[in-house]
Design a protein around this motif. Sequence first.
Motif, PDB file in Angstrom:
ATOM      1  N   GLN A  63      -1.346   0.619  -1.248  1.00 55.42           N
ATOM      2  CA  GLN A  63      -0.949   0.099   0.055  1.00 55.42           C
ATOM      3  C   GLN A  63      -2.143  -0.461   0.828  1.00 55.42           C
ATOM      4  O   GLN A  63      -2.041  -1.487   1.507  1.00 55.42           O
ATOM      5  CB  GLN A  63      -0.266   1.194   0.881  1.00 55.42           C
ATOM      6  N   GLU A  64      -3.282   0.190   0.731  1.00 58.57           N
ATOM      7  CA  GLU A  64      -4.482  -0.305   1.416  1.00 58.57           C
ATOM      8  C   GLU A  64      -4.917  -1.660   0.857  1.00 58.57           C
ATOM      9  O   GLU A  64      -5.449  -2.496   1.593  1.00 58.57           O
ATOM     10  CB  GLU A  64      -5.604   0.727   1.300  1.00 58.57           C
ATOM     11  N   HIS A  65      -4.665  -1.892  -0.417  1.00 52.15           N
ATOM     12  CA  HIS A  65      -4.956  -3.207  -0.987  1.00 52.15           C
ATOM     13  C   HIS A  65      -4.068  -4.287  -0.373  1.00 52.15           C
ATOM     14  O   HIS A  65      -4.528  -5.385  -0.063  1.00 52.15           O
ATOM     15  CB  HIS A  65      -4.777  -3.193  -2.509  1.00 52.15           C
ATOM     16  N   PHE A  66      -2.788  -3.964  -0.209  1.00 52.35           N
ATOM     17  CA  PHE A  66      -1.893  -4.932   0.421  1.00 52.35           C
ATOM     18  C   PHE A  66      -2.352  -5.261   1.841  1.00 52.35           C
ATOM     19  O   PHE A  66      -2.335  -6.419   2.263  1.00 52.35           O
ATOM     20  CB  PHE A  66      -0.452  -4.402   0.440  1.00 52.35           C
ATOM     21  N   ILE A  67      -2.767  -4.247   2.576  1.00 48.46           N
ATOM     22  CA  ILE A  67      -3.246  -4.455   3.951  1.00 48.46           C
ATOM     23  C   ILE A  67      -4.513  -5.300   3.949  1.00 48.46           C
ATOM     24  O   ILE A  67      -4.641  -6.263   4.713  1.00 48.46           O
ATOM     25  CB  ILE A  67      -3.486  -3.096   4.639  1.00 48.46           C
ATOM     26  N   TYR A  68      -5.446  -4.961   3.068  1.00 45.02           N
ATOM     27  CA  TYR A  68      -6.731  -5.670   2.985  1.00 45.02           C
ATOM     28  C   TYR A  68      -6.524  -7.149   2.676  1.00 45.02           C
ATOM     29  O   TYR A  68      -7.080  -8.034   3.351  1.00 45.02           O
ATOM     30  CB  TYR A  68      -7.595  -5.007   1.911  1.00 45.02           C
ATOM     31  N   PHE A  69      -5.718  -7.439   1.642  1.00 47.31           N
ATOM     32  CA  PHE A  69      -5.544  -8.835   1.242  1.00 47.31           C
ATOM     33  C   PHE A  69      -4.635  -9.596   2.202  1.00 47.31           C
ATOM     34  O   PHE A  69      -4.750 -10.824   2.319  1.00 47.31           O
ATOM     35  CB  PHE A  69      -5.034  -8.913  -0.195  1.00 47.31           C
TER      36      PHE A  69
ATOM     37  N   SER B  36       3.539  -8.939   6.011  1.00 41.82           N
ATOM     38  CA  SER B  36       2.818  -8.179   4.993  1.00 41.82           C
ATOM     39  C   SER B  36       3.654  -7.001   4.503  1.00 41.82           C
ATOM     40  O   SER B  36       3.752  -6.753   3.287  1.00 41.82           O
ATOM     41  CB  SER B  36       1.494  -7.672   5.553  1.00 41.82           C
ATOM     42  N   LYS B  37       4.276  -6.291   5.427  1.00 44.83           N
ATOM     43  CA  LYS B  37       5.106  -5.149   5.059  1.00 44.83           C
ATOM     44  C   LYS B  37       6.297  -5.590   4.225  1.00 44.83           C
ATOM     45  O   LYS B  37       6.626  -4.968   3.209  1.00 44.83           O
ATOM     46  CB  LYS B  37       5.587  -4.427   6.320  1.00 44.83           C
ATOM     47  N   ARG B  38       6.937  -6.685   4.616  1.00 47.86           N
ATOM     48  CA  ARG B  38       8.106  -7.183   3.878  1.00 47.86           C
ATOM     49  C   ARG B  38       7.719  -7.625   2.480  1.00 47.86           C
ATOM     50  O   ARG B  38       8.364  -7.275   1.495  1.00 47.86           O
ATOM     51  CB  ARG B  38       8.763  -8.330   4.643  1.00 47.86           C
ATOM     52  N   ARG B  39       6.624  -8.384   2.377  1.00 48.28           N
ATOM     53  CA  ARG B  39       6.209  -8.897   1.076  1.00 48.28           C
ATOM     54  C   ARG B  39       5.754  -7.764   0.147  1.00 48.28           C
ATOM     55  O   ARG B  39       6.067  -7.769  -1.041  1.00 48.28           O
ATOM     56  CB  ARG B  39       5.068  -9.911   1.258  1.00 48.28           C
ATOM     57  N   SER B  40       5.003  -6.800   0.679  1.00 47.00           N
ATOM     58  CA  SER B  40       4.539  -5.698  -0.164  1.00 47.00           C
ATOM     59  C   SER B  40       5.723  -4.872  -0.670  1.00 47.00           C
ATOM     60  O   SER B  40       5.752  -4.478  -1.844  1.00 47.00           O
ATOM     61  CB  SER B  40       3.539  -4.815   0.579  1.00 47.00           C
ATOM     62  N   GLU B  41       6.719  -4.649   0.173  1.00 47.13           N
ATOM     63  CA  GLU B  41       7.913  -3.914  -0.246  1.00 47.13           C
ATOM     64  C   GLU B  41       8.655  -4.669  -1.342  1.00 47.13           C
ATOM     65  O   GLU B  41       9.128  -4.069  -2.321  1.00 47.13           O
ATOM     66  CB  GLU B  41       8.843  -3.673   0.956  1.00 47.13           C
ATOM     67  N   GLU B  42       8.780  -5.981  -1.202  1.00 47.32           N
ATOM     68  CA  GLU B  42       9.462  -6.802  -2.212  1.00 47.32           C
ATOM     69  C   GLU B  42       8.757  -6.703  -3.557  1.00 47.32           C
ATOM     70  O   GLU B  42       9.394  -6.531  -4.607  1.00 47.32           O
ATOM     71  CB  GLU B  42       9.502  -8.266  -1.771  1.00 47.32           C
ATOM     72  N   LEU B  43       7.443  -6.800  -3.537  1.00 46.96           N
ATOM     73  CA  LEU B  43       6.679  -6.803  -4.783  1.00 46.96           C
ATOM     74  C   LEU B  43       6.626  -5.420  -5.425  1.00 46.96           C
ATOM     75  O   LEU B  43       6.743  -5.294  -6.654  1.00 46.96           O
ATOM     76  CB  LEU B  43       5.265  -7.331  -4.515  1.00 46.96           C
TER      77      LEU B  43
ATOM     78  N   LYS C 280      -0.183  -4.725 -12.408  1.00 49.91           N
ATOM     79  CA  LYS C 280       0.942  -5.045 -11.528  1.00 49.91           C
ATOM     80  C   LYS C 280       0.436  -5.371 -10.125  1.00 49.91           C
ATOM     81  O   LYS C 280       0.889  -6.335  -9.492  1.00 49.91           O
ATOM     82  CB  LYS C 280       1.925  -3.873 -11.450  1.00 49.91           C
ATOM     83  N   LEU C 281      -0.509  -4.560  -9.637  1.00 49.10           N
ATOM     84  CA  LEU C 281      -1.073  -4.797  -8.308  1.00 49.10           C
ATOM     85  C   LEU C 281      -1.890  -6.087  -8.297  1.00 49.10           C
ATOM     86  O   LEU C 281      -1.818  -6.874  -7.345  1.00 49.10           O
ATOM     87  CB  LEU C 281      -1.937  -3.609  -7.883  1.00 49.10           C
ATOM     88  N   ASN C 282      -2.665  -6.306  -9.344  1.00 47.71           N
ATOM     89  CA  ASN C 282      -3.455  -7.529  -9.470  1.00 47.71           C
ATOM     90  C   ASN C 282      -2.557  -8.762  -9.352  1.00 47.71           C
ATOM     91  O   ASN C 282      -2.863  -9.719  -8.630  1.00 47.71           O
ATOM     92  CB  ASN C 282      -4.172  -7.513 -10.825  1.00 47.71           C
ATOM     93  N   LEU C 283      -1.430  -8.740 -10.053  1.00 47.18           N
ATOM     94  CA  LEU C 283      -0.467  -9.836  -9.983  1.00 47.18           C
ATOM     95  C   LEU C 283       0.166  -9.928  -8.600  1.00 47.18           C
ATOM     96  O   LEU C 283       0.295 -11.019  -8.034  1.00 47.18           O
ATOM     97  CB  LEU C 283       0.605  -9.642 -11.051  1.00 47.18           C
ATOM     98  N   SER C 284       0.542  -8.785  -8.049  1.00 44.64           N
ATOM     99  CA  SER C 284       1.200  -8.772  -6.728  1.00 44.64           C
ATOM    100  C   SER C 284       0.311  -9.369  -5.647  1.00 44.64           C
ATOM    101  O   SER C 284       0.795 -10.073  -4.754  1.00 44.64           O
ATOM    102  CB  SER C 284       1.580  -7.332  -6.348  1.00 44.64           C
ATOM    103  N   ILE C 285      -0.988  -9.092  -5.700  1.00 44.08           N
ATOM    104  CA  ILE C 285      -1.915  -9.634  -4.710  1.00 44.08           C
ATOM    105  C   ILE C 285      -1.918 -11.161  -4.756  1.00 44.08           C
ATOM    106  O   ILE C 285      -1.967 -11.829  -3.725  1.00 44.08           O
ATOM    107  CB  ILE C 285      -3.329  -9.059  -4.930  1.00 44.08           C
ATOM    108  N   SER C 286      -1.844 -11.723  -5.964  1.00 46.41           N
ATOM    109  CA  SER C 286      -1.835 -13.189  -6.092  1.00 46.41           C
ATOM    110  C   SER C 286      -0.537 -13.805  -5.565  1.00 46.41           C
ATOM    111  O   SER C 286      -0.500 -14.987  -5.233  1.00 46.41           O
ATOM    112  CB  SER C 286      -2.048 -13.588  -7.555  1.00 46.41           C
ATOM    113  N   LEU C 287       0.514 -12.987  -5.470  1.00 42.99           N
ATOM    114  CA  LEU C 287       1.823 -13.464  -5.013  1.00 42.99           C
ATOM    115  C   LEU C 287       2.076 -13.175  -3.538  1.00 42.99           C
ATOM    116  O   LEU C 287       3.031 -13.700  -2.958  1.00 42.99           O
ATOM    117  CB  LEU C 287       2.930 -12.784  -5.834  1.00 42.99           C
ATOM    118  N   LEU C 288       1.234 -12.354  -2.936  1.00 44.53           N
ATOM    119  CA  LEU C 288       1.480 -11.805  -1.599  1.00 44.53           C
ATOM    120  C   LEU C 288       1.735 -12.885  -0.551  1.00 44.53           C
ATOM    121  O   LEU C 288       2.610 -12.750   0.301  1.00 44.53           O
ATOM    122  CB  LEU C 288       0.286 -10.930  -1.197  1.00 44.53           C
ATOM    123  N   HIS C 289       0.984 -13.981  -0.592  1.00 44.47           N
ATOM    124  CA  HIS C 289       1.071 -15.008   0.444  1.00 44.47           C
ATOM    125  C   HIS C 289       1.967 -16.183   0.037  1.00 44.47           C
ATOM    126  O   HIS C 289       1.916 -17.243   0.644  1.00 44.47           O
ATOM    127  CB  HIS C 289      -0.333 -15.522   0.780  1.00 44.47           C
TER     128      HIS C 289
END
Length: 199
Positions: free
Chosen positions: A81-87, A98-105, A129-138
Amino acid sequence: MIFNSEHIAKSFGRNKVLKDVSFKLDAGTITGIVGENGSGKSVLMEIIVGIRNADKGTVNKNGRIGYCPQRAMLFPHLTVQEHFIYFSVAYGIDKELSKRRSEELLHHFNYKKYQQEKIINLSGGTQQKLNLSISLLHEPDLLILDEPYNGFDWDTYQRFWDYTNHLKKRGCAILIVTHLLSEKERLDHIYELENGILI
């Protein structure tokens, strides 16, 4: 057109890694670049993203870029979760989105139960999985994936392609770089990087 490159060349000393690389990526397409280990695929990706400069040639990009490198760029003592916040801060995404996208991923790639786990405690597959999710976050317009499914189990592999097809329908241009491409029918264009040239 989301991306095009013209006559990219890159050398390291006398070793000409890329000699004359030109290609384009259109919106709503999936393109693959295959090649043996050491063929220069990762160097090409780093030039496209902007991490590395080419010796010659031009690179033109339009829209938001998502990049999933082969080696996960994660912080071992931060949680998922801290990674999602950071990125999210790095991408300029507000807290609500950010909260919506992180929950979706987290839900789509089936690792929500690890949300509060530190990276150092996670398996390589979950880290990917997290590495991929970070690239999709935005929600990128151009998504560049370097060996994206390393360490994925079969379920995650299928979820990867489901999400990729969703992005394609949305108009995202996707570039997958790998040494092994088993499902060629999923792609619109395939290139082989051989002797520094795309074929």
